[in-house]
Write a protein that holds these residues in place. Structure first.
Motif, PDB file in Angstrom:
ATOM      1  N   ARG A  38      -5.557  -2.701  -2.510  1.00  0.00           N
ATOM      2  CA  ARG A  38      -4.343  -2.194  -2.403  1.00  0.00           C
ATOM      3  C   ARG A  38      -4.170  -0.689  -2.234  1.00  0.00           C
ATOM      4  O   ARG A  38      -4.974   0.174  -2.562  1.00  0.00           O
ATOM      5  N   GLN A  39      -2.715  -0.354  -1.508  1.00  0.00           N
ATOM      6  CA  GLN A  39      -2.370   1.021  -1.547  1.00  0.00           C
ATOM      7  C   GLN A  39      -2.858   1.986  -2.733  1.00  0.00           C
ATOM      8  O   GLN A  39      -3.190   2.962  -2.408  1.00  0.00           O
ATOM      9  N   LYS A  40      -2.523   1.422  -3.848  1.00  0.00           N
ATOM     10  CA  LYS A  40      -2.412   2.170  -4.907  1.00  0.00           C
ATOM     11  C   LYS A  40      -4.204   2.480  -5.817  1.00  0.00           C
ATOM     12  O   LYS A  40      -4.239   3.064  -6.540  1.00  0.00           O
ATOM     13  N   ASN A  41      -5.228   1.909  -4.850  1.00  0.00           N
ATOM     14  CA  ASN A  41      -6.351   2.118  -5.179  1.00  0.00           C
ATOM     15  C   ASN A  41      -7.257   2.685  -3.966  1.00  0.00           C
ATOM     16  O   ASN A  41      -8.301   2.695  -4.141  1.00  0.00           O
ATOM     17  N   ALA A  42      -6.675   3.082  -3.097  1.00  0.00           N
ATOM     18  CA  ALA A  42      -7.222   3.890  -1.720  1.00  0.00           C
ATOM     19  C   ALA A  42      -8.046   5.001  -2.384  1.00  0.00           C
ATOM     20  O   ALA A  42      -9.179   5.319  -1.687  1.00  0.00           O
ATOM     21  N   VAL A  43      -7.480   5.862  -2.955  1.00  0.00           N
ATOM     22  CA  VAL A  43      -8.163   7.239  -3.383  1.00  0.00           C
ATOM     23  C   VAL A  43      -9.405   6.980  -4.354  1.00  0.00           C
ATOM     24  O   VAL A  43     -10.508   7.601  -3.980  1.00  0.00           O
ATOM     25  N   SER A  44      -9.191   5.803  -5.049  1.00  0.00           N
ATOM     26  CA  SER A  44     -10.478   5.547  -5.935  1.00  0.00           C
ATOM     27  C   SER A  44     -11.359   5.289  -5.160  1.00  0.00           C
ATOM     28  O   SER A  44     -12.762   5.378  -5.303  1.00  0.00           O
ATOM     29  N   ILE A  45     -11.314   4.577  -4.042  1.00  0.00           N
ATOM     30  CA  ILE A  45     -12.450   4.234  -3.176  1.00  0.00           C
ATOM     31  C   ILE A  45     -13.101   5.127  -2.507  1.00  0.00           C
ATOM     32  O   ILE A  45     -14.238   5.540  -2.474  1.00  0.00           O
ATOM     33  N   ILE A  46     -12.248   6.298  -2.169  1.00  0.00           N
ATOM     34  CA  ILE A  46     -12.784   7.473  -1.272  1.00  0.00           C
ATOM     35  C   ILE A  46     -13.838   8.338  -2.511  1.00  0.00           C
ATOM     36  O   ILE A  46     -14.710   8.603  -2.083  1.00  0.00           O
ATOM     37  N   MET A  47     -12.850   8.327  -3.582  1.00  0.00           N
ATOM     38  CA  MET A  47     -13.875   9.184  -4.776  1.00  0.00           C
ATOM     39  C   MET A  47     -15.098   8.362  -5.140  1.00  0.00           C
ATOM     40  O   MET A  47     -16.185   9.161  -5.242  1.00  0.00           O
TER      41      MET A  47
ATOM     42  N   GLY B 201      -5.699 -22.119 -12.993  1.00  0.00           N
ATOM     43  CA  GLY B 201      -6.812 -22.032 -12.382  1.00  0.00           C
ATOM     44  C   GLY B 201      -6.329 -21.908 -10.551  1.00  0.00           C
ATOM     45  O   GLY B 201      -7.205 -21.826  -9.699  1.00  0.00           O
ATOM     46  N   LYS B 202      -5.130 -21.547 -10.561  1.00  0.00           N
ATOM     47  CA  LYS B 202      -4.735 -20.999  -8.977  1.00  0.00           C
ATOM     48  C   LYS B 202      -5.141 -19.802  -8.762  1.00  0.00           C
ATOM     49  O   LYS B 202      -5.321 -18.906  -9.276  1.00  0.00           O
ATOM     50  N   VAL B 203      -5.674 -19.682  -7.357  1.00  0.00           N
ATOM     51  CA  VAL B 203      -6.433 -18.615  -6.766  1.00  0.00           C
ATOM     52  C   VAL B 203      -5.064 -17.764  -6.122  1.00  0.00           C
ATOM     53  O   VAL B 203      -4.436 -18.314  -5.190  1.00  0.00           O
ATOM     54  N   ASN B 204      -4.630 -16.491  -6.554  1.00  0.00           N
ATOM     55  CA  ASN B 204      -3.697 -15.671  -5.888  1.00  0.00           C
ATOM     56  C   ASN B 204      -4.256 -14.863  -4.813  1.00  0.00           C
ATOM     57  O   ASN B 204      -5.015 -13.737  -5.400  1.00  0.00           O
ATOM     58  N   ILE B 205      -3.771 -14.719  -3.701  1.00  0.00           N
ATOM     59  CA  ILE B 205      -4.228 -14.023  -2.688  1.00  0.00           C
ATOM     60  C   ILE B 205      -3.743 -12.377  -2.934  1.00  0.00           C
ATOM     61  O   ILE B 205      -2.441 -12.367  -3.155  1.00  0.00           O
ATOM     62  N   VAL B 206      -4.700 -11.558  -2.729  1.00  0.00           N
ATOM     63  CA  VAL B 206      -4.139 -10.177  -2.848  1.00  0.00           C
ATOM     64  C   VAL B 206      -4.289  -9.638  -1.417  1.00  0.00           C
ATOM     65  O   VAL B 206      -5.751  -9.367  -0.881  1.00  0.00           O
ATOM     66  N   PRO B 207      -3.401  -9.381  -0.615  1.00  0.00           N
ATOM     67  CA  PRO B 207      -3.460  -9.060   0.882  1.00  0.00           C
ATOM     68  C   PRO B 207      -3.937  -7.587   0.990  1.00  0.00           C
ATOM     69  O   PRO B 207      -3.911  -6.727   0.174  1.00  0.00           O
ATOM     70  N   PRO B 208      -4.959  -7.249   1.810  1.00  0.00           N
ATOM     71  CA  PRO B 208      -5.476  -6.274   2.239  1.00  0.00           C
ATOM     72  C   PRO B 208      -4.414  -5.114   2.448  1.00  0.00           C
ATOM     73  O   PRO B 208      -3.312  -5.404   3.145  1.00  0.00           O
ATOM     74  N   SER B 209      -4.361  -3.834   2.136  1.00  0.00           N
ATOM     75  CA  SER B 209      -3.245  -2.864   2.518  1.00  0.00           C
ATOM     76  C   SER B 209      -3.317  -2.407   3.812  1.00  0.00           C
ATOM     77  O   SER B 209      -2.309  -2.110   4.414  1.00  0.00           O
ATOM     78  N   ASN B 210      -4.594  -2.446   4.581  1.00  0.00           N
ATOM     79  CA  ASN B 210      -4.366  -1.962   5.972  1.00  0.00           C
ATOM     80  C   ASN B 210      -5.662  -2.398   6.632  1.00  0.00           C
ATOM     81  O   ASN B 210      -6.612  -1.924   6.551  1.00  0.00           O
TER      82      ASN B 210
ATOM     83  N   GLY C 190      -2.191   1.522 -10.802  1.00  0.00           N
ATOM     84  CA  GLY C 190      -3.248   1.973  -9.788  1.00  0.00           C
ATOM     85  C   GLY C 190      -4.147   2.836 -10.174  1.00  0.00           C
ATOM     86  O   GLY C 190      -3.883   4.093 -10.815  1.00  0.00           O
ATOM     87  N   LEU C 191      -5.434   2.808  -9.882  1.00  0.00           N
ATOM     88  CA  LEU C 191      -6.608   3.874 -10.225  1.00  0.00           C
ATOM     89  C   LEU C 191      -6.201   5.120  -9.713  1.00  0.00           C
ATOM     90  O   LEU C 191      -6.630   6.262 -10.244  1.00  0.00           O
ATOM     91  N   ASP C 192      -5.563   5.417  -8.542  1.00  0.00           N
ATOM     92  CA  ASP C 192      -5.351   6.550  -7.698  1.00  0.00           C
ATOM     93  C   ASP C 192      -4.441   7.463  -8.823  1.00  0.00           C
ATOM     94  O   ASP C 192      -5.027   8.626  -8.915  1.00  0.00           O
ATOM     95  N   VAL C 193      -3.367   7.074  -9.248  1.00  0.00           N
ATOM     96  CA  VAL C 193      -2.682   7.742 -10.293  1.00  0.00           C
ATOM     97  C   VAL C 193      -3.079   7.759 -11.559  1.00  0.00           C
ATOM     98  O   VAL C 193      -3.310   8.519 -12.217  1.00  0.00           O
ATOM     99  N   GLY C 194      -3.591   6.368 -11.960  1.00  0.00           N
ATOM    100  CA  GLY C 194      -4.117   6.201 -13.224  1.00  0.00           C
ATOM    101  C   GLY C 194      -5.173   6.972 -13.795  1.00  0.00           C
ATOM    102  O   GLY C 194      -5.399   7.485 -14.735  1.00  0.00           O
TER     103      GLY C 194
ATOM    104  N   VAL D   8      -3.399  10.955  -8.421  1.00  0.00           N
ATOM    105  CA  VAL D   8      -2.460  11.510  -7.049  1.00  0.00           C
ATOM    106  C   VAL D   8      -2.622  10.150  -6.359  1.00  0.00           C
ATOM    107  O   VAL D   8      -3.445   9.409  -6.320  1.00  0.00           O
ATOM    108  N   PRO D   9      -1.554   9.700  -5.757  1.00  0.00           N
ATOM    109  CA  PRO D   9      -1.612   8.727  -4.718  1.00  0.00           C
ATOM    110  C   PRO D   9      -1.893   8.785  -3.211  1.00  0.00           C
ATOM    111  O   PRO D   9      -1.976  10.133  -2.945  1.00  0.00           O
ATOM    112  N   ALA D  10      -2.509   7.894  -2.634  1.00  0.00           N
ATOM    113  CA  ALA D  10      -2.939   7.917  -1.424  1.00  0.00           C
ATOM    114  C   ALA D  10      -1.738   8.346  -0.343  1.00  0.00           C
ATOM    115  O   ALA D  10      -2.051   9.074   0.578  1.00  0.00           O
ATOM    116  N   TYR D  11      -0.819   7.538  -0.662  1.00  0.00           N
ATOM    117  CA  TYR D  11       0.384   7.926   0.273  1.00  0.00           C
ATOM    118  C   TYR D  11       1.679   7.930  -0.709  1.00  0.00           C
ATOM    119  O   TYR D  11       1.848   7.432  -1.641  1.00  0.00           O
ATOM    120  N   SER D  12       2.233   9.175  -0.340  1.00  0.00           N
ATOM    121  CA  SER D  12       3.384   9.598  -1.354  1.00  0.00           C
ATOM    122  C   SER D  12       4.590  10.247  -0.610  1.00  0.00           C
ATOM    123  O   SER D  12       4.428  10.657   0.389  1.00  0.00           O
TER     124      SER D  12
END
Length: 426
Positions: free
Chosen positions: A38-47, A194-203, A399-403, A407-411
């Motif tokens: 998700r968008q709120k975790n994009a920076v954490s991936i880069i880091m 037991g339901k599986v909730n889909i987390v859509p890709p951000s991009n 989100g890990l970017d701010v948390g 800093v958010p990835a998109y602001s």
């Protein structure tokens, strides 16, 4: 300048260039994983990718390379080569030790990047740094020594893994599985019923570009493992790499169309990568037809493995285990079936070579998979004694970017975060 000097110069340029291609794959990992989360975790991936490169290279230089390629007396672990010093006379002589280290450092960085995706959106950054140090300094180098060092015990048995379906991908994939289970699923990923909730890709376009960069870098990954610019097998290696990846991608397009009534983009992206992982062990040893079959089987197995994990409530946001663990396993076993006569010490079963090579490949795979899973689990247990392995609930919801990184990835100027509203989420 004599022919030997020219040949050594060509080999050096070849290995350095292919090492750079492999390092570029980190850009592919970054874009692929940032697009899948998700968008709120994009920076954490880069880091985390920066951690992979920076800490991975330094730790591998200090101790990892010695454990992996140093000389030894017991076939289990290298004991020379710390900080590139000591006895390294057994390394390839056509390139310098520095050149060889550079190529191998690109591999070790790729290993930890596999684990990164499986724990995306919830691992604590400090814990990830420690996990990276342990993976690149101890876990991967020791099992890599068994397979790739001239004195490694699996190498002496005759195990064949040209560019790392087992040494890199199966190890990384099973370590990723252990980490995903240990840290648990993302908040809301699986319902109490037991339901599986889909987390859509951000991009998805971003993830696709990441996959294309990985696809490009894989030609350095496989062809560069010749360590020689004049090796006539380079062309064949590149062809089998291309055919397997194309087969993995094509089969996933058709298979998901039949299974889901539409071509599933994330599965198609991972299908190409599954084919690449599957061919990595045998790219120099199998025929074109076998490469297509390996890629196709890897693609289908990746889809089924992804569904299997979901059914067991294991949350792997980018499909790291399905792509690397499962396809790496298939590729390792495939060498025992399809290795052509004259390409390895023992011929594959389907070419009349008997069961010897297949048995050794299976043994090596089981050992590496168990080592990767167990040591990753124990590493996380150790880390947990000193610090949290998982971020807090508030940090994960924000989100890990701010948390974590502030800093958010998109602001935009009017962006704000309603923490109270987020806390009300199940």
């Amino acid at each position: 300048m004599d022919i030997a000097q020219v040949s050594q110069g060509l080999d050096t340029v070849w290995v350095v260039l292919t090492a750079a291609m492999i390092l570029l794959m980190e850009g592919g990992f970054a874009l692929l994983e940032a697009g899948f989360v998700r968008q709120k975790n994009a920076v954490s991936i880069i880091m985390k990718v920066f951690v992979d490169i920076a800490f991975g290279a330094l730790v591998y230089y200090a101790i990892g390379f010695a454990f992996m390629y140093g000389s030894d007396k017991g076939n289990w672990i290298g004991l020379s080569g710390f900080f590139m010093g000591g006895d390294l006379s057994h390394l390839p002589s056509n390139i310098s030790h520095d050149t060889f280290w550079l190529f191998q450092s690109a591999f070790v960085i790729a290993v930890i990047s596999i684990v990164s995706g499986a724990v995306a959106e919830r691992i604590h950054f400090k814990a990830y740094i420690l996990l990276t140090i342990l993976m690149t300094g101890i876990i991967y180098p020791i099992s890599g020594h068994w397979i790739w060092s001239p004195n490694g015990w699996l190498a002496k048995l005759g195990m064949v893994d040209f560019a790392g379906s087992a040494a890199i991908h199966a190890l990384g994939g099973f370590a990723a599985l252990a980490a995903a289970i240990f840290i648990g699923p993302r908040i809301g990923r699986f319902g109490a019923d037991g339901k599986v909730n889909i987390v859509p890709p951000s991009n998805l376009p971003l993830a696709s570009v990441g996959a294309f960069i990985l696809w490009f870098g894989w030609f350095g990954f496989n062809s560069g493992s010749t360590l020689s610019a004049t090796n006539p097998a380079i062309g064949h290696i590149a062809v089998t790499t291309m055919l397997a990846s194309a087969a993995g991608c094509a089969v996933c397009i058709l298979f998901t169309m039949m299974r889901y009534r539409k071509a599933d983009p994330p599965m198609v992206i991972n299908g190409a990568l599954a084919g690449l992982v599957g061919i990595t062990a045998g790219c120099a040893f199998v025929s074109d037809a076998a490469a297509i079959l390996i890629g196709a089987v890897s693609g289908i197995a990746m889809v089924l493995a992804s569904e299997w994990l979901e059914g067991r409530k294991v949350d792997d946001p980018v499909g790291a285990f399905a792509v690397h663990g499962i396809s790496g396993s298939i590729g390792t076993i495939a060498v025992g079936l399809f290795a052509m006569p004259g390409t390895t010490a023992y011929t594959g079963l389907f070419y009349g070579g008997g069961w010897r090579l297949l048995g050794v490949q299976a043994l090596g795979l089981v050992v590496v998979a168990a080592w990767g899973f167990a040591l990753a689990w124990l590493s996380l247990l150790l880390i947990k004694k000193f610090m949290p392995v998982r971020v807090s609930r508030d940090e994960e919801l924000i989100g890990l970017d701010v948390g974590i990184h502030g800093v958010p990835a998109y602001s935009l100027e009017h962006d704000f975060l309603d923490v109270d509203k987020l806390r009300q989420q199940p």
